[in-house]
Design a protein around this motif. Structure first.
Motif, PDB file in Angstrom:
ATOM      1  N   PRO A  58       0.943  -1.210   0.024  1.00 14.16           N
ATOM      2  CA  PRO A  58       0.117   0.070  -0.067  1.00 14.16           C
ATOM      3  C   PRO A  58       0.799   1.215   0.102  1.00 14.16           C
ATOM      4  O   PRO A  58       1.960   1.195   0.726  1.00 14.16           O
ATOM      5  CB  PRO A  58      -0.786  -0.236   1.305  1.00 14.16           C
ATOM      6  N   GLN A  60       0.900   5.843  -0.838  1.00 16.06           N
ATOM      7  CA  GLN A  60       0.208   7.140  -0.814  1.00 16.06           C
ATOM      8  C   GLN A  60      -0.251   7.370  -2.031  1.00 16.06           C
ATOM      9  O   GLN A  60      -1.431   7.710  -1.871  1.00 16.06           O
ATOM     10  CB  GLN A  60       1.067   8.335  -0.320  1.00 16.06           C
ATOM     11  N   SER A 102      -4.542 -10.739   0.139  1.00 13.24           N
ATOM     12  CA  SER A 102      -4.090  -9.602   0.900  1.00 13.24           C
ATOM     13  C   SER A 102      -3.435  -9.998   2.419  1.00 13.24           C
ATOM     14  O   SER A 102      -4.186 -11.133   2.914  1.00 13.24           O
ATOM     15  CB  SER A 102      -5.371  -8.539   1.152  1.00 13.24           C
ATOM     16  N   SER A 104      -0.956  -8.611   5.951  1.00 13.15           N
ATOM     17  CA  SER A 104      -0.624  -7.383   6.835  1.00 13.15           C
ATOM     18  C   SER A 104       0.771  -7.820   6.640  1.00 13.15           C
ATOM     19  O   SER A 104       1.411  -8.679   6.878  1.00 13.15           O
ATOM     20  CB  SER A 104      -1.023  -7.314   8.331  1.00 13.15           C
ATOM     21  N   ALA A 131      -5.203  -2.294  -1.134  1.00 11.60           N
ATOM     22  CA  ALA A 131      -4.128  -1.259  -0.930  1.00 11.60           C
ATOM     23  C   ALA A 131      -4.851  -0.046  -0.319  1.00 11.60           C
ATOM     24  O   ALA A 131      -4.251   0.496   0.747  1.00 11.60           O
ATOM     25  CB  ALA A 131      -3.447  -1.020  -2.108  1.00 11.60           C
ATOM     26  N   GLY A 132      -5.944   0.318  -0.607  1.00 10.00           N
ATOM     27  CA  GLY A 132      -6.670   1.491  -0.111  1.00 10.00           C
ATOM     28  C   GLY A 132      -7.035   1.170   1.592  1.00 10.00           C
ATOM     29  O   GLY A 132      -7.159   1.789   2.181  1.00 10.00           O
ATOM     30  N   GLU A 133      -7.138  -0.245   1.750  1.00  9.51           N
ATOM     31  CA  GLU A 133      -7.412  -0.652   3.019  1.00  9.51           C
ATOM     32  C   GLU A 133      -6.129  -0.862   3.788  1.00  9.51           C
ATOM     33  O   GLU A 133      -6.187  -1.269   4.951  1.00  9.51           O
ATOM     34  CB  GLU A 133      -8.179  -2.058   2.875  1.00  9.51           C
ATOM     35  N   GLY A 134      -4.993  -0.622   3.294  1.00  8.56           N
ATOM     36  CA  GLY A 134      -3.872  -0.661   3.780  1.00  8.56           C
ATOM     37  C   GLY A 134      -3.134  -2.157   3.945  1.00  8.56           C
ATOM     38  O   GLY A 134      -2.148  -2.418   4.764  1.00  8.56           O
ATOM     39  N   ALA A 135      -3.615  -2.757   3.172  1.00 11.91           N
ATOM     40  CA  ALA A 135      -3.252  -4.340   3.099  1.00 11.91           C
ATOM     41  C   ALA A 135      -2.015  -4.250   1.781  1.00 11.91           C
ATOM     42  O   ALA A 135      -2.089  -3.672   0.749  1.00 11.91           O
ATOM     43  CB  ALA A 135      -4.211  -5.265   2.611  1.00 11.91           C
ATOM     44  N   TYR A 136      -0.945  -5.444   1.985  1.00 15.74           N
ATOM     45  CA  TYR A 136      -0.189  -5.710   1.065  1.00 15.74           C
ATOM     46  C   TYR A 136      -0.872  -6.806   0.316  1.00 15.74           C
ATOM     47  O   TYR A 136      -1.746  -7.437   0.694  1.00 15.74           O
ATOM     48  CB  TYR A 136       1.028  -6.555   1.597  1.00 15.74           C
TER      49      TYR A 136
END
Length: 484
Positions: A58, A60, A102, A104, A131-136
């Motif tokens: 994830p 910016q 996905s 963490s 990715a928007g949820e902060g996941a790899y």
């Protein structure tokens, strides 16, 4: 990647320089440094063929590529966009689908798994959302485990494997177990592949073997996990039926086990439902063919064994139109039979050798009584049995003697429960007499329809090695000769 019908590359591919203790454990190097899932997979790919993949972190400005192993591209090739990477992966995927997982950064357990994504757009959207949820994420090719290949584990001098499951299938009953050298020979014979298990000699390898090349190196074997853990040696005994023997057929598997251990088996071609034809065995010096059906499990005397060529496809359609009973048809070179018969180990540990002059097909179905086999032939069959016993333990086999060699034409593992006039031990409240002259199929029907606590007495002696006796043993019905 393999899921319910295909193995999950991301979940399976862990390098154990890395230690995974449980589902929430974090993989570490020996010095304590952490490996993410995609890092672990990339390290495995340095040595082994792995399922093709590309991973993202994830960021910016959206998903940022991390690692990639795609055929035709150098290791960790950097694609310009997420879409470009996934288009390349789809282009090399044999199944034409991918999986998206996905996870963490600091947990071994996955967060979300989408199996069998069939469009580039859907895969790109899933990666962007995760990715928007902060996941790899790891996107990798789908690999079908039901393609006629096998999955399993190689560890030290042992290989365990089965079709239609992931390597973790060895945790359930039904897997085949062989010494490593036997497994290597078997895979070479059946699939034409030379499999290198050298890394398993002092560790553990999870693998899958496929009839078509796959993975980032486009090879037929994919490795899913490599562990340096030490496991003490365990006793290895080849036993069947198992799920692999059911796939290629019980007769085919038994003869294959005999052949890879150097025992005399007539040249045999296996024409299977699920695998391309393969051959093994040696020349008998006789250009004659026998056709033998090979059911999933031994069904004594029910399906065709015939001298001379028959259309194997017509035979399968006639005898097993649903495709549920017969796994393959064997085309086997004939033997110039002087004597033929069978040999079994009895419940008391003795060896019974029975036979007739010439071909033994009538003996096996109960249409001919055993004859007095010459002592010289019995000695040769006994010597063959002793060699089989040293390698395989208790066995039962059908044999043909051509004047010089005793050939194995059927082989089964395990001893018999029979001894003397007792075909199947046990007590019963009611005993029904069966006239042997009524034949094999009537006996089979009788055993299937017996009421509980009922046994069978035969009106005369039969060969303990015959299919009549096999039917009684298979049914587990108390059975004996006479009314004693």
């Amino acid at each position: 990647m393999l899921g319910t019908s295909a193995v999950n590359c991301v979940e399976a591919c862990r390098v154990k320089e890395v230690t995974l203790v449980g589902p929430q454990s974090k993989p570490h190097q020996p010095n304590g440094a952490f490996f993410r899932k995609d890092e672990t997979l990339d390290r495995l790919a340095e040595t082994f063929n792995v399922a093709q993949f590309v991973s993202f972190a994830p960021g910016q400005h959206g998903p940022a590529q991390q690692f990639s192993r795609i055929a035709g591209y150098e290791a960790n090739y950097r694609f310009e966009t997420v879409r470009d990477a996934i288009v390349a992966l789809f282009g090399e995927s044999t199944e034409g689908t991918v999986n998206v997982r996905s996870f963490s950064a600091h947990q071994a357990q996955s967060r979300e798994f989408i199996y069998g994504v069939d469009t580039v757009e859907a895969a790109v959207a899933a990666v962007q959302r995760m990715a928007g949820e902060g996941a790899y994420t790891i996107v990798n090719e789908t690999i079908d485990v039901s393609d006629g290949g096998v999955s399993g584990v190689a560890m030290g001098e042992l290989v365990e494997f089965r079709p239609d499951m992931t390597p973790r299938g060895v945790e359930k009953p039904g897997f085949a177990r062989l010494p490593t050298e036997w497994a290597v020979r078997l895979f070479q014979t059946v699939y034409g592949l030379s499999v290198d298990f050298a890394k398993s000699r002092r560790g553990r390898l999870e693998f899958s073997l496929h009839p078509r090349p796959r993975g980032w190196k486009k090879e037929n074997v994919i490795f899913w996990e490599h562990s340096q853990d030490f496991f003490p040696p365990v006793p290895i005994k080849a036993e069947w039926p198992n799920d692999f023997s059911r796939m290629i057929g019980d007769k085919a598997y038994g003869l294959l086990i005999a052949d890879i251990n150097g025992f005399p088996v007539p040249r045999t071609t296996v024409i299977g439902r699920r695998l391309a034809p393969f051959s093994f065995g040696r020349s008998t010096g006789l250009e004659e063919v026998w056709i033998r059906t090979s059911p999933r499990e031994q069904v004594p005397g029910k399906f065709t064994t015939a001298r001379g060529w028959q259309d194997p496809f017509a035979l399968l359609q006639a005898e097993d139109p649903d495709g549920t009973d017969i796994s393959s048809v064997l085309s086997q070179k004939g033997v110039a039979a002087q004597w033929s018969g069978a040999a079994i180990e009895t419940a008391s540990g003795g060896l019974v050798v029975e036979g007739v002059k010439g071909a033994g097909d009538r003996l096996m179905v109960g249409l001919a009584d055993p004859e007095r086999v010459p002592e010289s032939v019995v000695a040769k069959v006994t010597e063959l049995h002793e060699r089989l016993h040293l390698v395989l333990g208790a066995t039962r086999f059908e044999w043909v003697f051509d004047g010089e060699e005793v050939w194995i034409v059927q082989l089964h593992s395990g001893a018999s429960v029979s001894d003397g006039d007792t075909i199947v031990p046990g007590n019963a409240a009611v005993w029904i007499e069966f006239e042997v002259s009524r034949g094999l199929e009537e006996l089979r029907s009788l055993t299937a329809s017996l009421a509980p606590d009922t046994g069978i007495t035969l009106d005369r002696r039969i060969g303990l090695t015959s299919h009549l006796a096999d039917v009684l043993r298979k049914a587990g019905v108390p059975a004996r000769v006479g009314g004693r």
